[in-house]
Structure formats: C-alpha cells, structure tokens
Design an enzyme around this catalytic site. Structure first.
Site, PDB file in Angstrom:
ATOM      1  N   HIS A  81       0.392  -1.226   0.200  1.00  0.00           N
ATOM      2  CA  HIS A  81       0.036   0.134  -0.058  1.00  0.00           C
ATOM      3  C   HIS A  81       0.412   1.548   0.105  1.00  0.00           C
ATOM      4  O   HIS A  81       0.087   2.384  -0.248  1.00  0.00           O
ATOM      5  CB  HIS A  81      -0.714   0.106   1.364  1.00  0.00           C
ATOM      6  CG  HIS A  81      -1.805  -1.445   1.102  1.00  0.00           C
ATOM      7  ND1 HIS A  81      -1.281  -2.525   2.252  1.00  0.00           N
ATOM      8  CD2 HIS A  81      -2.463  -1.328   0.362  1.00  0.00           C
ATOM      9  CE1 HIS A  81      -1.962  -3.295   1.935  1.00  0.00           C
ATOM     10  NE2 HIS A  81      -2.977  -2.816   1.247  1.00  0.00           N
ATOM     11  N   GLU A 133      -2.941   3.251   2.027  1.00  0.00           N
ATOM     12  CA  GLU A 133      -2.602   3.818   0.496  1.00  0.00           C
ATOM     13  C   GLU A 133      -2.494   5.277   1.045  1.00  0.00           C
ATOM     14  O   GLU A 133      -1.752   5.825   0.169  1.00  0.00           O
ATOM     15  CB  GLU A 133      -2.893   3.669  -0.945  1.00  0.00           C
ATOM     16  CG  GLU A 133      -2.643   3.896  -1.905  1.00  0.00           C
ATOM     17  CD  GLU A 133      -3.481   3.276  -3.447  1.00  0.00           C
ATOM     18  OE1 GLU A 133      -3.759   4.432  -4.323  1.00  0.00           O
ATOM     19  OE2 GLU A 133      -4.312   2.576  -2.664  1.00  0.00           O
ATOM     20  N   ASN A 232     -10.793  -2.464  -2.656  1.00  0.00           N
ATOM     21  CA  ASN A 232     -10.583  -2.496  -3.704  1.00  0.00           C
ATOM     22  C   ASN A 232     -11.873  -3.596  -3.884  1.00  0.00           C
ATOM     23  O   ASN A 232     -12.906  -3.906  -5.090  1.00  0.00           O
ATOM     24  CB  ASN A 232      -9.794  -3.427  -4.679  1.00  0.00           C
ATOM     25  CG  ASN A 232      -9.386  -4.369  -4.587  1.00  0.00           C
ATOM     26  OD1 ASN A 232      -9.841  -5.439  -4.968  1.00  0.00           O
ATOM     27  ND2 ASN A 232      -8.056  -5.287  -3.588  1.00  0.00           N
TER      28      ASN A 232
END
Length: 318
Positions: A81, A133, A232
C-alpha cells in the site's frame, strides 16, 4: 436420493491477484528464503487475512509501526500500500534493512504528487481517509500542501490558496464511477486543475469492476471473495449492487457464506478482489458444489499480462 438444484455460475475474469499483490507476497517469501525467519512486515503486506496468516506460519512477523521491530539485521518489508516518507527515514536512522514492496502503481501516484508539489501546485488527493495507501500518499508531502477529499461536499468546501495552481491524484483502488464523479466535480469547480498523465486507478481495479458490471445484471446473486478491509474488494461489492444485482456479498471463506440467502438462486456470479488468492475462490466453489449441480462459465472482459519484478534488494540477491 436428493437431486441437487441446478446453479449456473459465472466466473468473472480477470479476478483475484494483481501484479502488485503477487510482487508483495513474493517479496516476503523470497526474503524468508534468503534471510530465514523471522522477517518483519510493516502493516498487512496485502489486505487478505488468509494470505497474512499463511505468511505468519512461514515466519513473517507483522507490525503496525517500526518501533515494534527490535534492533535486528533481519529485513523489514513495507507493504504494497505504500508508506509515508517518514517511515523509510526512520528505518534509515535505525539502520534497519528495509525492503519496499510498495506497488509500482502506488509509487507512480507518489511521484506525481511530488512532481506537482515541486512545481508549486497544491495537490488534492481523492481517496478514503485512514486507508494505508492514502496515509502513505498524504505522507509524501509536507502538511498543508496536499488535501484529502472523500465526498462531493468535501470538494465544495475546499479553500485552496490559488485556485489556478492545483493538481489532483487518486487512490488506486477506488470505484471507477465514483472517481469519475469526483474528478468531474473538481474540474467544474477548478477548471485549470491538472490531472494525472494516465489515470491513477490501477488496471486491476478497473478490469475487475468492468467484469462485475458485465455479470451483475444477469445473475440472481454475486459473491466477491476478499477481506472486509480490502478497498478494492469492497468497491466490487458496491459496483455489483449499483449494476443491478439484488444480492451481493463480500466473503473471505466458504464458512462466511449466508447459505439461507442463496438457497433459491439459479444463477451466481463470483469474483475476487485483487488481494484474494484463487484457492479461496475454489474453496467457495466446492462449497456450492456440495449443495448445487453447478454449470460453470468463465466470462472474460480483459486480458492481463502485467508483471512487476521483485524489489531491487531481492533481485540483487537472486
């Protein structure tokens, strides 16, 4: 003899591991092979509990911060990340042998943000607060030079120093459609804002969402295989719901399937987040095969041939 009900299963392709995830997992396994256990990993190497537990069993020790790592000559690996700049600096100050397994597509976003900052622009980051991230990208620039926006309301409230000197970057694992709306709002509000040369949302996120959009309207239910803390994977579930699937669930293992909800379906879509291994898809398929007579079809919407080499420290060793 009980006759199993028939179930048409549409498998999304592509699904599962992306090149950045493969690289990060391989980095931990190669470090263990070269240096022996333990190898330290800052944060979950990828957001999948099954993967993390498997690496723990091989000798990886996961920590949230570097101060949990003892003085050691063993490698410390940074997760896929990405990390704020302060983390490599702290590692260097402590003479820690650091290996950066940040996905190259996340590093691309970091470099873009730095380039805009060096050219005197304030940077706007579209992303989810608290996601590793996003924490890493925010940490590439000095405080006050990069702003996080999560909603259209956040954009409306922005008060930059110079509206004609702005740029934006995005988290790589966002919903393609949500991000499009956010970017449209940014460009309406700030017509001269500069965007990325190439879209920041990664190829794997885009491809997996496109496959789900294709399948979701034509199945009774859709399962996303992945961890609840995987951005995701969460976005894939949302995309399925928005695309017309009335029953979409995110599950890690077969034991997480709410079987009562799936007892009367005749068609099922299955995909997997970019950090979910195929073995978990197979486990869930096997669990459905125990209850249904499966007819399995693969629906492919893109070909992926992306490969990222190992981090330099491990390539040199190899």
């Amino acid at each position: 003899m009980n006759v199993k009900p028939k179930l048409r299963v549409l498998l999304c392709a592509p699904r599962g591991f992306c090149a950045g995830v493969v690289r990060a997992i391989d980095a931990v396994e190669e470090a263990l092979r070269l240096h022996g256990a333990p190898v330290y990993v800052r944060h979950e190497i990828v957001h999948n509990k099954y993967v993390v537990e498997g690496l723990k069993a091989k000798g990886a020790i996961f920590v949230e911060e570097l101060d949990e790592v003892p003085d050691t000559s063993k490698p410390v690996i940074f997760s896929a990340h990405g990390v704020p700049k302060s983390i490599p600096e702290e590692a260097e100050a402590r003479k820690i042998f650091a290996i950066d397994a940040t996905c190259p597509l996340v590093t691309k976003v970091h470099r873009e943000a730095e380039l805009h900052f060096s050219q005197g622009r304030q940077v706007i980051l579209v992303g989810h607060a608290g996601h590793p991230e996003v924490v890493g990208t925010l940490g590439q620039l000095p405080s006050g030079s990069i702003f996080l926006v999560q909603t259209l309301d956040d954009i409306a409230k922005l008060a930059p120093k110079d509206e004609k000197n702005l740029a934006y970057v995005t988290q790589t694992t966002l919903s393609v459609d949500d991000t499009r709306c956010m970017v449209e709002a940014l460009t309406r509000r700030f017509p001269s804002i500069i965007g990325p040369h190439r879209e920041d949302i990664c190829y794997a996120t885009t491809n997996r969402q496109e496959a789900v959009k294709h399948i979701a309207p034509i199945v009774d239910a859709l399962l996303v295989v992945g961890s609840s803390n995987s951005s995701n994977s969460q976005r894939l579930k949302e995309v399925a719901e928005r695309s017309g699937c009335k029953l979409a669930r995110l599950v890690l293992r077969a034991e997480d399937v709410e079987w009562d909800l799936f007892s009367n379906i005749s068609s099922l879509g299955i995909t997997a987040g970019a950090s979910a291994p195929e073995i978990l898809v197979e486990e869930i398929m096997d669990a459905f095969a125990e209850r249904f007579d499966l007819r399995v079809e693969t629906v492919s919407t893109a070909d992926e041939g992306v490969f990222f080499p190992l981090p330099r420290e491990l390539r040199q060793a190899v």
